[in-house]
Write a protein that holds these residues in place. Structure first.
Motif, PDB file in Angstrom:
ATOM      1  N   ILE A  83       0.859  -1.127   0.025  1.00  0.00           N
ATOM      2  CA  ILE A  83       0.024  -0.093  -0.136  1.00  0.00           C
ATOM      3  C   ILE A  83       0.797   1.184  -0.042  1.00  0.00           C
ATOM      4  N   TYR A 318      -2.572  -7.816  -1.023  1.00  0.00           N
ATOM      5  CA  TYR A 318      -4.075  -7.587  -1.645  1.00  0.00           C
ATOM      6  C   TYR A 318      -3.955  -6.527  -2.702  1.00  0.00           C
ATOM      7  N   GLN A 323      -8.303  -2.383  -2.664  1.00  0.00           N
ATOM      8  CA  GLN A 323      -8.165  -1.778  -1.585  1.00  0.00           C
ATOM      9  C   GLN A 323      -9.448  -0.724  -0.973  1.00  0.00           C
TER      10      GLN A 323
END
Ligand SMILES: *Cc1c(COP(=O)(O)O)cnc(C)c1O
Length: 373
Positions: A83, A318, A323
């Motif tokens: 992220i 992920y 997200q």
């Protein structure tokens, strides 16, 4: 057995360097230790300049600020990444535009970049996933043609090489993390490296509140929004010790990966990481893919069962287009990145500490073999 997924490798040398610095009274971010770490790390990577930061995320954000990424701009990043890459762009009010992963290397698929370039595109951020390298020649060529910046996220790739050049030295700016689980670690910290003098100066200035250096009397006049992204001396001292051990720590990662690969080779339903001939993969984390149809159980079940046997694992990243925090901004409605989704569904990484022993790796593989149906 209890094998954590990744722990730092700390020796007497690290303790000695940190103790020495503290005993001398150097603890802030302004010390010869910090300067020495910046210089030596940049030199080791193969760059002229290094700017230490408080983390890998702040190094990435600082990089975005030095090239003046602003509201309305677009930065191309991989959908399959951590992220921090997206956050660095979002912090500037800009939009991370995604490209899917290459199914073999798990890094950004360079063939999908050009389709994503618009009037608003300012930069490309390749990420050297799990210690493998992106196809930097192709990326740099595209960036050159379209007049874009290239910012490498080398947080997972200390010492990885692409045609003989180290990760972080193959673009305008390289960003590193020294988080506790990274190949070189200081606990929390990061570094921006570059060969461009103006970028170096601007990064140094912005990371330290953007104090005014024109005249001592006007020190507290601030012309731009700066940050406190400074690294402390304790971190830098630890970093100097780790840097002296760099080759040892990298070779340990590679040795572990080689043993895993020998022992896991040929098991139906397991895909192993690759190392292309022109690349040195440093296997930050040793990741594998589990095909449920062939292996018999799925990735989640395998993680659960390994945990019961004391083997720590983590799932793969992920994907960015899924997200919640980014979708909330109104991004990626209905966009699909099938390779990233497959990697998330099938991928996990096994214990990967540099200090892992042969017995521990053999035990992990034995457990995996027992769980195959
Ligand atoms: C670890 C990591 C970062 C962030 O580093 P921190 O020091 O934890 O902020 C950024 N990008 C990638 C790809 C990472 O793995």
């Amino acid at each position: 057995m209890n094998i954590p997924v990744c722990i730092p490798s700390i020796t007497e040398k690290e303790v000695e360097y940190v103790t020495k610095a503290v005993k001398e009274g150097w603890i802030s971010a302004r010390s010869p230790y910090v300067e020495e770490f910046e210089k030596k790390f940049a030199e080791w990577v193969g760059c002229k300049y290094g700017v230490s930061t408080s983390s890998g995320t702040t190094a990435l954000h600082l990089a975005m600020r030095t090239i003046e990424i602003e509201k309305g701009d677009e930065v191309i990043i991989p959908s399959f990444t951590m992220i921090a890459c997206a956050l660095a762009v979002v912090y500037c009010g800009a939009k991370p535009v995604l490209v899917d992963a290459d199914p073999e290397t798990w890094c950004m698929d360079v063939n999908q970049i050009e389709d994503k370039i618009t009037e608003k595109t300012k930069a490309i951020m390749p990420v050297h996933i799990y210690g493998n390298m992106c196809e930097m020649n192709e990326i740099n060529k595209i960036a050159y043609i379209h007049g874009l910046w290239v910012i490498e996220d080398a947080a997972e790739a200390h010492g990885a090489e692409y045609i003989g050049k180290k990760a972080g030295s193959l673009s305008h700016i390289g960003c590193f993390s020294f988080f506790a689980n990274k190949i070189l670690s200081v606990g929390e910290g990061g570094m921006l490296v570059t060969n461009i003098g103006l970028i170096f100066k601007r990064a140094q200035w912005l990371k330290d509140m953007a104090f005014n250096s024109d005249h001592p009397a006007y020190r507290f006049v601030h012309n731009e929004i700066g940050y406190n992204y400074r690294m402390t001396t304790m971190q830098a001292a630890l970093g100097l010790a780790q840097l002296e051990r760099a080759e040892e720590l990298i070779e340990a990662r590679r040795r572990n990966a080689k043993l895993y690969m020998e022992l896991l080779e040929g098991i139906d339903g397991i895909t192993l990481p690759v190392e292309k001939p022109h690349v040195k993969n440093v296997y930050w984390m040793f990741g594998i893919l589990i095909d449920k149809k062939k292996f018999g159980i799925n990735r989640n079940k395998l993680m659960e069962e390994l945990a019961k046997k004391g083997v720590g694992t983590r799932p793969f990243f992920y994907p960015m287009h899924l997200q919640p925090c980014l979708k909330y901004l109104g991004y990626y409605d209905g966009e699909r990145y099938p390779v990233s989704e497959m990697l998330f569904e099938q991928g996990l990484y096994l214990p990967s500490s540099s200090d892992l022993t042969q017995e521990e790796i053999e035990y992990v593989v034995k457990c995996i073999k027992e769980l195959k149906r």
